[in-house]
Design a protein around this motif. Structure first.
Motif, PDB file in Angstrom:
ATOM      1  N   LYS A 165       0.842  -1.198   0.000  1.00  0.00           N
ATOM      2  CA  LYS A 165       0.000   0.000   0.000  1.00  0.00           C
ATOM      3  C   LYS A 165       0.876   1.246   0.000  1.00  0.00           C
ATOM      4  O   LYS A 165       2.025   1.223   0.462  1.00  0.00           O
ATOM      5  CB  LYS A 165      -0.956   0.003   1.189  1.00  0.00           C
ATOM      6  CG  LYS A 165      -0.304   0.006   2.560  1.00  0.00           C
ATOM      7  CD  LYS A 165      -1.380  -0.071   3.634  1.00  0.00           C
ATOM      8  CE  LYS A 165      -0.767  -0.134   5.026  1.00  0.00           C
ATOM      9  NZ  LYS A 165      -1.805  -0.242   6.078  1.00  0.00           N
ATOM     10  N   SER A 166       0.308   2.329  -0.537  1.00  0.00           N
ATOM     11  CA  SER A 166       1.036   3.590  -0.627  1.00  0.00           C
ATOM     12  C   SER A 166       0.034   4.728  -0.776  1.00  0.00           C
ATOM     13  O   SER A 166      -1.126   4.510  -1.148  1.00  0.00           O
ATOM     14  CB  SER A 166       1.997   3.556  -1.822  1.00  0.00           C
ATOM     15  OG  SER A 166       2.728   4.769  -1.919  1.00  0.00           O
ATOM     16  N   MET A 167       0.502   5.936  -0.506  1.00  0.00           N
ATOM     17  CA  MET A 167      -0.325   7.109  -0.728  1.00  0.00           C
ATOM     18  C   MET A 167      -0.429   7.375  -2.226  1.00  0.00           C
ATOM     19  O   MET A 167       0.558   7.269  -2.960  1.00  0.00           O
ATOM     20  CB  MET A 167       0.277   8.326  -0.029  1.00  0.00           C
ATOM     21  CG  MET A 167       0.407   8.189   1.487  1.00  0.00           C
ATOM     22  SD  MET A 167      -1.170   7.947   2.333  1.00  0.00           S
ATOM     23  CE  MET A 167      -1.947   9.545   2.076  1.00  0.00           C
ATOM     24  N   VAL A 168      -1.644   7.722  -2.678  1.00  0.00           N
ATOM     25  CA  VAL A 168      -1.887   7.914  -4.114  1.00  0.00           C
ATOM     26  C   VAL A 168      -2.640   9.224  -4.323  1.00  0.00           C
ATOM     27  O   VAL A 168      -3.590   9.538  -3.594  1.00  0.00           O
ATOM     28  CB  VAL A 168      -2.717   6.741  -4.694  1.00  0.00           C
ATOM     29  CG1 VAL A 168      -3.018   6.968  -6.173  1.00  0.00           C
ATOM     30  CG2 VAL A 168      -1.988   5.422  -4.493  1.00  0.00           C
ATOM     31  N   ARG A 169      -2.212   9.966  -5.326  1.00  0.00           N
ATOM     32  CA  ARG A 169      -2.913  11.191  -5.727  1.00  0.00           C
ATOM     33  C   ARG A 169      -2.643  11.457  -7.195  1.00  0.00           C
ATOM     34  O   ARG A 169      -1.657  10.964  -7.761  1.00  0.00           O
ATOM     35  CB  ARG A 169      -2.461  12.385  -4.888  1.00  0.00           C
ATOM     36  CG  ARG A 169      -0.994  12.778  -5.065  1.00  0.00           C
ATOM     37  CD  ARG A 169      -0.630  13.975  -4.202  1.00  0.00           C
ATOM     38  NE  ARG A 169       0.778  14.331  -4.311  1.00  0.00           N
ATOM     39  CZ  ARG A 169       1.286  15.152  -5.245  1.00  0.00           C
ATOM     40  NH1 ARG A 169       0.470  15.687  -6.154  1.00  0.00           N
ATOM     41  NH2 ARG A 169       2.583  15.423  -5.280  1.00  0.00           N
ATOM     42  N   SER A 170      -3.516  12.227  -7.804  1.00  0.00           N
ATOM     43  CA  SER A 170      -3.283  12.644  -9.186  1.00  0.00           C
ATOM     44  C   SER A 170      -2.330  13.823  -9.202  1.00  0.00           C
ATOM     45  O   SER A 170      -2.015  14.421  -8.157  1.00  0.00           O
ATOM     46  CB  SER A 170      -4.618  13.034  -9.845  1.00  0.00           C
ATOM     47  OG  SER A 170      -5.132  14.212  -9.247  1.00  0.00           O
ATOM     48  N   GLU A 171      -1.849  14.176 -10.391  1.00  0.00           N
ATOM     49  CA  GLU A 171      -0.914  15.299 -10.498  1.00  0.00           C
ATOM     50  C   GLU A 171      -1.545  16.613 -10.052  1.00  0.00           C
ATOM     51  O   GLU A 171      -0.860  17.509  -9.556  1.00  0.00           O
ATOM     52  CB  GLU A 171      -0.434  15.439 -11.941  1.00  0.00           C
ATOM     53  CG  GLU A 171       0.546  14.369 -12.382  1.00  0.00           C
ATOM     54  CD  GLU A 171       1.118  14.650 -13.755  1.00  0.00           C
ATOM     55  OE1 GLU A 171       2.284  15.124 -13.830  1.00  0.00           O
ATOM     56  OE2 GLU A 171       0.400  14.417 -14.747  1.00  0.00           O
ATOM     57  N   ARG A 224      -4.376   0.263  -1.546  1.00  0.00           N
ATOM     58  CA  ARG A 224      -3.665  -1.017  -1.674  1.00  0.00           C
ATOM     59  C   ARG A 224      -3.373  -1.316  -3.145  1.00  0.00           C
ATOM     60  O   ARG A 224      -4.164  -0.978  -4.023  1.00  0.00           O
ATOM     61  CB  ARG A 224      -4.499  -2.147  -1.066  1.00  0.00           C
ATOM     62  CG  ARG A 224      -4.643  -2.062   0.444  1.00  0.00           C
ATOM     63  CD  ARG A 224      -5.550  -3.164   0.944  1.00  0.00           C
ATOM     64  NE  ARG A 224      -5.725  -3.134   2.386  1.00  0.00           N
ATOM     65  CZ  ARG A 224      -5.019  -3.848   3.254  1.00  0.00           C
ATOM     66  NH1 ARG A 224      -4.079  -4.666   2.808  1.00  0.00           N
ATOM     67  NH2 ARG A 224      -5.248  -3.762   4.549  1.00  0.00           N
ATOM     68  N   PHE A 225      -2.261  -1.975  -3.353  1.00  0.00           N
ATOM     69  CA  PHE A 225      -1.806  -2.306  -4.697  1.00  0.00           C
ATOM     70  C   PHE A 225      -1.676  -3.812  -4.864  1.00  0.00           C
ATOM     71  O   PHE A 225      -1.347  -4.543  -3.927  1.00  0.00           O
ATOM     72  CB  PHE A 225      -0.431  -1.685  -4.964  1.00  0.00           C
ATOM     73  CG  PHE A 225      -0.444  -0.201  -5.207  1.00  0.00           C
ATOM     74  CD1 PHE A 225      -0.297   0.312  -6.493  1.00  0.00           C
ATOM     75  CD2 PHE A 225      -0.597   0.679  -4.152  1.00  0.00           C
ATOM     76  CE1 PHE A 225      -0.307   1.665  -6.716  1.00  0.00           C
ATOM     77  CE2 PHE A 225      -0.607   2.043  -4.364  1.00  0.00           C
ATOM     78  CZ  PHE A 225      -0.461   2.548  -5.650  1.00  0.00           C
ATOM     79  N   LEU A 258       8.238  -2.272   0.290  1.00  0.00           N
ATOM     80  CA  LEU A 258       8.065  -3.525   1.018  1.00  0.00           C
ATOM     81  C   LEU A 258       7.696  -3.220   2.464  1.00  0.00           C
ATOM     82  O   LEU A 258       8.286  -2.340   3.094  1.00  0.00           O
ATOM     83  CB  LEU A 258       9.349  -4.358   0.982  1.00  0.00           C
ATOM     84  CG  LEU A 258       9.956  -4.602  -0.411  1.00  0.00           C
ATOM     85  CD1 LEU A 258      11.311  -5.287  -0.282  1.00  0.00           C
ATOM     86  CD2 LEU A 258       9.022  -5.426  -1.259  1.00  0.00           C
ATOM     87  N   SER A 259       6.741  -3.946   2.965  1.00  0.00           N
ATOM     88  CA  SER A 259       6.299  -3.771   4.349  1.00  0.00           C
ATOM     89  C   SER A 259       5.893  -5.122   4.900  1.00  0.00           C
ATOM     90  O   SER A 259       4.972  -5.751   4.390  1.00  0.00           O
ATOM     91  CB  SER A 259       5.123  -2.799   4.425  1.00  0.00           C
ATOM     92  OG  SER A 259       4.528  -2.831   5.708  1.00  0.00           O
TER      93      SER A 259
END
Length: 444
Positions: A108-114, A125-126, A229-230
């Motif tokens: 998982k990671s933080m996600v945002r558009s430009e 989650r990915f 990695l986590s």
């Protein structure tokens, strides 16, 4: 015409004894509802998520655990680790002995558009996979397509969104060619998948089997290259110390953290692929790895669900208990029918006296039991739908589709109610048909 007449009599009979009729119909409805609720959930949780090819898509599991201690014990037997090391994954991907093959990891990671600020970013989650994954698991695309083999090898900064994420970030427009930030990494969108919710979700293991698929996909090597990695998220397990704890040391370790899937051209090629796996294990043994007995196996999708305890025999105990409750309800209903039909002895005697045969009496009361079954079935269907809606609200983290009756189950609910009502009404019908006219007429 005669059948219609008897159904009319049945309806009038139910109206004459409303309390008794409500008890019979309600008793059947409760038993049917309980059975159909448990059956619906059990069937949906144990269904084949990829029926068109489940016999030729396999999870690969290798005996790569500690030479001193078994991975774990289940009923006294050694269990194969369900995941592979990075070294073994890369070796199998390089050999490419299947029609298609893919690693499958989550992160998982933080996600945002430009156009969004850091404050507007959301933690998502990915799925970290290879491009074969999408064809292997029949993932439908709304826009774009999977990334290339070269992007797989390089771990290019590419991403595929699900439809809901694309709707939120780009208002549902074709976002292929746009970019999103994955943490601090700018990734180009190459595809948007359409609505897709395989149940159970088999490719990430038992803990996520009844969750919706994660909303984003990136190349497996992209996750590795950027050290996304986590342990808390991926749940890796190691039997040897990790040394200095660097990425290079982790990748070269015997830690298992990757699920590996392969699709073969046909189920009959299973033996050939297993021969390849056994040869690979022997090669690793000669190189000083895989010190334990070779217990390596491959499991097709349905076998994987059983191996991971997603589907177990115990899951159907609730169905049997619900069926036992249905039988108890039907026995009570049969007792109520005996009371009702016995109370109509004078009417039966009079009809027999004016020429009605035993068959006519049986047909009349048979129509009444069928009508009771139909009404009980529809009421049971309504109660089942209400019960499934309440269950869906309680378990809101599960996909909504898990708590929905399919059309065949809806039809089966009503048919089951009619069959059960008729079956358990046979004895009361038989007793009513045996009524002697003389005995009843004397009491008039």
């Amino acid at each position: 015409m005669l059948i219609g007449y008897y159904f009319k009599l049945a309806w009038l009979s139910l109206k004459k004894t409303p309390l008794l009729s409500i008890l019979m119909i309600g008793t059947i409805a409760m038993g049917i509802a309980a059975t159909m609720i448990t059956s619906t959930v059990s069937i949906m949780m144990a269904q084949d998520p990829l029926p068109e090819k489940s016999e030729r898509v396999f999870s690969v599991r290798l005996s790569s655990w500690s030479p001193d201690k078994a991975y774990q014990l289940a009923k006294g037997e050694e269990v194969i680790p369900p995941m592979l090391t990075y070294m073994d994954t890369m070796n199998l991907l390089e050999d490419s002995k299947g029609l298609r093959q893919s690693a499958a990891v989550m992160y998982k990671s933080m996600v945002r558009s430009e156009s969004q600020t850091d404050k507007e970013a959301k933690m998502l989650r990915f799925n970290s996979v290879n491009n074969d994954f999408f064809t292997m698991f029949n993932v439908p695309f709304l826009y774009g397509a999977p990334w290339s083999d070269q992007a797989d090898r390089e771990g290019a900064a590419l991403v595929i969104l699900d439809r809901q994420t694309n709707d939120r970030l780009f208002s549902g427009a074709n976002s292929v060619g746009q970019h999103v930030y994955i943490g601090k990494h700018l990734a180009r969108i190459v595809g948007v998948i359409d609505s897709w919710s395989p149940l159970p979700q088999v490719f990430h293991g038992p803990h996520h089997a009844h969750n919706l698929p994660f909303p984003l996909f990136t190349p497996f090597q992209f996750q590795v290259n950027n050290n996304l990695l986590s342990k808390g998220e991926m749940g890796w397990q190691c039997w040897a110390p990790l040394g200095d704890g660097t990425l290079e040391t982790f990748l070269a370790s015997e830690c298992v953290w990757i699920r590996y899937w392969v699709e073969l051209e046909a189920a009959m090629h299973r033996g050939d692929y297993m021969d390849y796996i056994n040869a690979y294990v022997e090669e690793q043994k000669r190189g000083g790895r895989f010190a334990r007995e070779n217990l390596s196996k491959i499991f097709n999708i349905n076998e994987s669900l059983i191996e991971d305890h997603v589907v177990e025999d115990d899951d159907f105990i609730a169905v049997w208990l619900a069926a036992a409750f249905l039988v108890a309800c039907l026995l009570n209903c049969m007792g109520l029918m005996l009371i009702k039909f016995y109370g109509k002895g004078a009417e039966v005697g009079l009809r027999r006296a004016v020429g009605a045969s035993k068959q006519h009496i049986a047909l009349q009361f048979g129509c009444e039991t069928v009508l009771i079954g139909i009404l009980g079935g529809f009421l049971g269907l309504a109660l089942a739908q209400l019960g499934l809606r309440i269950t869906a609200d309680i378990f809101a983290h599960l996909p909504a589709g898990l708590m929905q009756m399919s059309f065949p189950l809806v039809v089966m609910t009503v048919v089951l109610a009619v069959l059960c009502s008729t079956l358990f009404g046979l004895w009361p019908i038989y007793r009513a048909a045996q009524t002697q006219p003389s005995a009843q007429l004397k009491s008039l």
